[in-house]
Scaffold this motif. Structure first.
Motif, PDB file in Angstrom:
ATOM      1  N   LYS A 337      13.395  45.427  -7.810  1.00 43.75           N
ATOM      2  CA  LYS A 337      12.503  46.573  -7.966  1.00 43.75           C
ATOM      3  C   LYS A 337      11.150  46.258  -7.328  1.00 43.75           C
ATOM      4  O   LYS A 337      10.479  45.305  -7.715  1.00 43.75           O
ATOM      5  CB  LYS A 337      12.325  46.907  -9.441  1.00 43.75           C
ATOM      6  CG  LYS A 337      13.634  47.266 -10.155  1.00 43.75           C
ATOM      7  CD  LYS A 337      13.374  47.524 -11.636  1.00 43.75           C
ATOM      8  CE  LYS A 337      14.674  47.691 -12.415  1.00 43.75           C
ATOM      9  NZ  LYS A 337      15.435  48.868 -12.032  1.00 43.75           N
ATOM     10  N   ASN A 338      10.783  47.063  -6.319  1.00 40.16           N
ATOM     11  CA  ASN A 338       9.506  46.937  -5.611  1.00 40.16           C
ATOM     12  C   ASN A 338       9.369  45.628  -4.827  1.00 40.16           C
ATOM     13  O   ASN A 338       8.250  45.227  -4.487  1.00 40.16           O
ATOM     14  CB  ASN A 338       8.323  47.099  -6.584  1.00 40.16           C
ATOM     15  CG  ASN A 338       8.382  48.394  -7.379  1.00 40.16           C
ATOM     16  OD1 ASN A 338       8.366  48.382  -8.609  1.00 40.16           O
ATOM     17  ND2 ASN A 338       8.459  49.509  -6.689  1.00 40.16           N
ATOM     18  N   TRP A 339      10.505  44.973  -4.543  1.00 35.85           N
ATOM     19  CA  TRP A 339      10.451  43.767  -3.722  1.00 35.85           C
ATOM     20  C   TRP A 339      10.089  44.141  -2.278  1.00 35.85           C
ATOM     21  O   TRP A 339      10.392  45.249  -1.808  1.00 35.85           O
ATOM     22  CB  TRP A 339      11.787  43.038  -3.732  1.00 35.85           C
ATOM     23  CG  TRP A 339      12.037  42.246  -4.981  1.00 35.85           C
ATOM     24  CD1 TRP A 339      11.428  42.401  -6.197  1.00 35.85           C
ATOM     25  CD2 TRP A 339      12.963  41.168  -5.123  1.00 35.85           C
ATOM     26  NE1 TRP A 339      11.922  41.497  -7.101  1.00 35.85           N
ATOM     27  CE2 TRP A 339      12.867  40.716  -6.466  1.00 35.85           C
ATOM     28  CE3 TRP A 339      13.866  40.540  -4.282  1.00 35.85           C
ATOM     29  CZ2 TRP A 339      13.640  39.670  -6.968  1.00 35.85           C
ATOM     30  CZ3 TRP A 339      14.643  39.496  -4.766  1.00 35.85           C
ATOM     31  CH2 TRP A 339      14.521  39.060  -6.108  1.00 35.85           C
ATOM     32  N   ASP A 340       9.500  43.196  -1.559  1.00 37.68           N
ATOM     33  CA  ASP A 340       9.169  43.424  -0.161  1.00 37.68           C
ATOM     34  C   ASP A 340      10.235  42.894   0.787  1.00 37.68           C
ATOM     35  O   ASP A 340      10.090  42.996   2.003  1.00 37.68           O
ATOM     36  CB  ASP A 340       7.806  42.812   0.179  1.00 37.68           C
ATOM     37  CG  ASP A 340       7.770  41.293  -0.007  1.00 37.68           C
ATOM     38  OD1 ASP A 340       8.708  40.745  -0.634  1.00 37.68           O
ATOM     39  OD2 ASP A 340       6.813  40.661   0.472  1.00 37.68           O
ATOM     40  N   LYS A 341      11.322  42.333   0.210  1.00 42.14           N
ATOM     41  CA  LYS A 341      12.391  41.798   1.054  1.00 42.14           C
ATOM     42  C   LYS A 341      13.771  42.154   0.498  1.00 42.14           C
ATOM     43  O   LYS A 341      13.963  42.300  -0.712  1.00 42.14           O
ATOM     44  CB  LYS A 341      12.275  40.266   1.180  1.00 42.14           C
ATOM     45  CG  LYS A 341      11.054  39.789   1.975  1.00 42.14           C
ATOM     46  CD  LYS A 341      11.049  38.276   2.104  1.00 42.14           C
ATOM     47  CE  LYS A 341       9.891  37.802   2.983  1.00 42.14           C
ATOM     48  NZ  LYS A 341       8.583  38.078   2.365  1.00 42.14           N
ATOM     49  N   LEU A 342      14.701  42.271   1.429  1.00 46.46           N
ATOM     50  CA  LEU A 342      16.128  42.443   1.141  1.00 46.46           C
ATOM     51  C   LEU A 342      16.830  41.238   1.745  1.00 46.46           C
ATOM     52  O   LEU A 342      16.635  40.913   2.922  1.00 46.46           O
ATOM     53  CB  LEU A 342      16.628  43.744   1.780  1.00 46.46           C
ATOM     54  CG  LEU A 342      18.139  44.000   1.813  1.00 46.46           C
ATOM     55  CD1 LEU A 342      18.636  44.378   0.420  1.00 46.46           C
ATOM     56  CD2 LEU A 342      18.464  45.129   2.806  1.00 46.46           C
ATOM     57  N   PHE A 343      17.666  40.567   0.935  1.00 48.03           N
ATOM     58  CA  PHE A 343      18.317  39.338   1.399  1.00 48.03           C
ATOM     59  C   PHE A 343      19.807  39.550   1.595  1.00 48.03           C
ATOM     60  O   PHE A 343      20.480  40.144   0.758  1.00 48.03           O
ATOM     61  CB  PHE A 343      18.115  38.220   0.367  1.00 48.03           C
ATOM     62  CG  PHE A 343      16.664  37.840   0.163  1.00 48.03           C
ATOM     63  CD1 PHE A 343      16.045  36.917   1.002  1.00 48.03           C
ATOM     64  CD2 PHE A 343      15.933  38.399  -0.867  1.00 48.03           C
ATOM     65  CE1 PHE A 343      14.727  36.566   0.821  1.00 48.03           C
ATOM     66  CE2 PHE A 343      14.601  38.051  -1.073  1.00 48.03           C
ATOM     67  CZ  PHE A 343      13.994  37.140  -0.209  1.00 48.03           C
ATOM     68  N   GLU A 344      20.305  39.048   2.719  1.00 46.61           N
ATOM     69  CA  GLU A 344      21.741  39.004   2.991  1.00 46.61           C
ATOM     70  C   GLU A 344      22.194  37.576   2.724  1.00 46.61           C
ATOM     71  O   GLU A 344      21.668  36.641   3.313  1.00 46.61           O
ATOM     72  CB  GLU A 344      22.029  39.396   4.435  1.00 46.61           C
ATOM     73  CG  GLU A 344      23.517  39.393   4.785  1.00 46.61           C
ATOM     74  CD  GLU A 344      23.781  39.741   6.240  1.00 46.61           C
ATOM     75  OE1 GLU A 344      24.961  39.868   6.609  1.00 46.61           O
ATOM     76  OE2 GLU A 344      22.796  39.878   7.004  1.00 46.61           O
ATOM     77  N   ILE A 345      23.151  37.422   1.796  1.00 47.06           N
ATOM     78  CA  ILE A 345      23.549  36.081   1.388  1.00 47.06           C
ATOM     79  C   ILE A 345      25.061  35.911   1.434  1.00 47.06           C
ATOM     80  O   ILE A 345      25.817  36.882   1.400  1.00 47.06           O
ATOM     81  CB  ILE A 345      23.051  35.751  -0.055  1.00 47.06           C
ATOM     82  CG1 ILE A 345      23.699  36.704  -1.069  1.00 47.06           C
ATOM     83  CG2 ILE A 345      21.527  35.837  -0.129  1.00 47.06           C
ATOM     84  CD1 ILE A 345      23.386  36.365  -2.528  1.00 47.06           C
ATOM     85  N   LYS A 346      25.471  34.646   1.508  1.00 50.12           N
ATOM     86  CA  LYS A 346      26.875  34.273   1.315  1.00 50.12           C
ATOM     87  C   LYS A 346      26.945  33.431   0.041  1.00 50.12           C
ATOM     88  O   LYS A 346      26.085  32.585  -0.213  1.00 50.12           O
ATOM     89  CB  LYS A 346      27.397  33.460   2.502  1.00 50.12           C
ATOM     90  CG  LYS A 346      27.819  34.307   3.696  1.00 50.12           C
ATOM     91  CD  LYS A 346      28.485  33.463   4.773  1.00 50.12           C
ATOM     92  CE  LYS A 346      29.021  34.306   5.896  1.00 50.12           C
ATOM     93  NZ  LYS A 346      30.159  35.165   5.479  1.00 50.12           N
ATOM     94  N   VAL A 347      27.995  33.670  -0.742  1.00 53.69           N
ATOM     95  CA  VAL A 347      28.138  33.008  -2.042  1.00 53.69           C
ATOM     96  C   VAL A 347      29.319  32.057  -2.000  1.00 53.69           C
ATOM     97  O   VAL A 347      30.374  32.366  -1.434  1.00 53.69           O
ATOM     98  CB  VAL A 347      28.328  34.047  -3.166  1.00 53.69           C
ATOM     99  CG1 VAL A 347      28.576  33.357  -4.497  1.00 53.69           C
ATOM    100  CG2 VAL A 347      27.100  34.943  -3.262  1.00 53.69           C
ATOM    101  N   SER A 348      29.155  30.884  -2.619  1.00 55.47           N
ATOM    102  CA  SER A 348      30.235  29.911  -2.715  1.00 55.47           C
ATOM    103  C   SER A 348      30.105  29.174  -4.035  1.00 55.47           C
ATOM    104  O   SER A 348      29.108  29.300  -4.740  1.00 55.47           O
ATOM    105  CB  SER A 348      30.177  28.931  -1.547  1.00 55.47           C
ATOM    106  OG  SER A 348      28.939  28.237  -1.557  1.00 55.47           O
ATOM    107  N   GLU A 349      31.139  28.404  -4.378  1.00 54.68           N
ATOM    108  CA  GLU A 349      31.101  27.645  -5.622  1.00 54.68           C
ATOM    109  C   GLU A 349      30.232  26.407  -5.448  1.00 54.68           C
ATOM    110  O   GLU A 349      30.229  25.804  -4.365  1.00 54.68           O
ATOM    111  CB  GLU A 349      32.524  27.227  -6.024  1.00 54.68           C
ATOM    112  CG  GLU A 349      33.379  28.397  -6.452  1.00 54.68           C
ATOM    113  CD  GLU A 349      34.756  27.945  -6.919  1.00 54.68           C
ATOM    114  OE1 GLU A 349      34.929  26.731  -7.188  1.00 54.68           O
ATOM    115  OE2 GLU A 349      35.657  28.790  -7.005  1.00 54.68           O
TER     116      GLU A 349
END
Length: 349
Positions: A337-349
């Motif tokens: 909410k109201n962040w100045d960034k959007l992050f694209e991530i990859k998830v792993s164990e």
């Protein structure tokens, strides 16, 4: 305390349930023998259901129910065993309808079924970072036909939009009436569904034109929070530990699950995203995402995103919220909410 339990409490804000999950019967003619009950059960265990008959009445038959579903009937008062492996997590409401000497009486009790799954601790790598509008009080985030859509809250300034997440360019924006506080969205069968917070009202739009086609009222007395779908049904949250399952054709709630991490329920689950057969959910006011089994509510993974706070310009009140999966790149987009960034991530164990 084991490491994963400590992390679960910190990251998910676990509400620890009391051990006294038993409820006394409605009368003293017959009662469940609560001495046979444990404080909590796991799915691999079974209930031993025994009926106390303090007045030595002649019992003709007993019908047993769990969560209002008939599970057994007997011609006597001998104990029965009920396997819990097919039950959804949460309280199991027990009822025995006892017929005796031409009359009948009801005994009730309840026990709590918790998860036996140890959540995996997940990690992430940042693939890309994009701009995010700090005026967006993010409530819902979802890809539709390779385009990102976002819905926002706050009365008087709620809207949803489709935009180019790489540049921030807005393709189209729809503002809600000032009486509504916008919440989660999801796309299914050529429609976009949207919730509102406390107004108990939902909207259905044409997914291509974003023209409003229908307004519907919630059929349960709940709040509207997050939303997602599995290609057939819609799932939504209501600020509690519940994830509701909705028929998109009728907008009626047909089922729900309770979200548990080990032996504790997770309240205030918010934004949802369906990713490869699991439900990913933000936990309100926590910098973490829980990965939930949609069949029973067990938390199977915990993703700690607290490290993202070091990369944004935001206050503690600007909480993590917003999960969108891009099946084309197999990456997850997260913001707050109201962040100045959007992050694209990859998830792993």
């Amino acid at each position: 305390m084991k490491k994963y339990n400590l992390l679960s409490i910190i990251l998910l804000g676990i509400t620890v349930s009391s051990c006294g999950g038993k409820k006394k019967g409605e009368n003293s003619m017959f009662n469940f023998d609560s001495s046979q009950f444990a404080a909590k059960y796991q799915p691999q265990e079974a209930l031993n259901l025994a009926i106390l008959n303090p007045n030595s009445k002649k019992v003709d038959s007993i019908i047993y129910y769990v969560n209002d579903e008939k599970i057994a009937s007997k011609k006597d008062a001998n104990n029965i065993t009920f396997e819990l492996k097919e039950q959804k997590l949460g309280y199991q409401n027990l009822k025995a309808l006892v017929y005796y000497e031409g009359e009948n009486s009801v005994a009730t009790a309840r026990v709590e079924l918790v998860s036996n799954v140890k959540p995996k601790l997940l990690k992430y790598t940042i693939v890309n970072t994009y701009p995010h509008d700090t005026a967006s009080f993010t409530e819902g985030l979802e890809f539709y036909k390779d385009t990102l859509y976002e819905s926002t809250g706050q009365k008087g300034s709620s809207f949803f939009r489709k935009y180019d997440y790489k540049t921030g360019k807005i393709y189209k924006q729809v503002d809600l009436d000032s009486k509504y506080f916008g919440e989660g969205i999801t796309f299914l069968n050529g429609k976009m569904y949207q919730l509102t917070w406390q107004e108990k009202t939902g909207f259905i739009y044409n997914a291509n034109t974003l023209k409003l086609e229908k307004t519907f009222a919630y059929d349960k007395d709940i709040e509207g929070w997050g939303m997602t779908n599995d290609g057939k049904y819609i799932y939504q949250t209501d600020k509690t530990e519940k994830i509701w399952k909705m028929n998109p054709e009728t907008q009626k709630m047909i089922d729900y699950i309770n979200v548990y991490s080990r032996d504790s329920k997770i309240k205030s689950i918010n934004e949802l995203e369906w990713i490869e057969g699991k439900i990913y959910t933000n936990v309100w006011q926590k910098d973490a995402i829980a990965v939930v089994n949609p069949s029973n509510g067990a938390v199977e993974g915990i993703l700690d995103l607290s490290g993202l706070r070091k990369l944004i310009n935001a206050t503690p009140d600007d909480v993590l919220n917003g999960i969108a999966y891009n099946p084309k790149t197999k990456t997850i987009f997260v913001t707050g909410k109201n962040w100045d960034k959007l992050f694209e991530i990859k998830v792993s164990e």
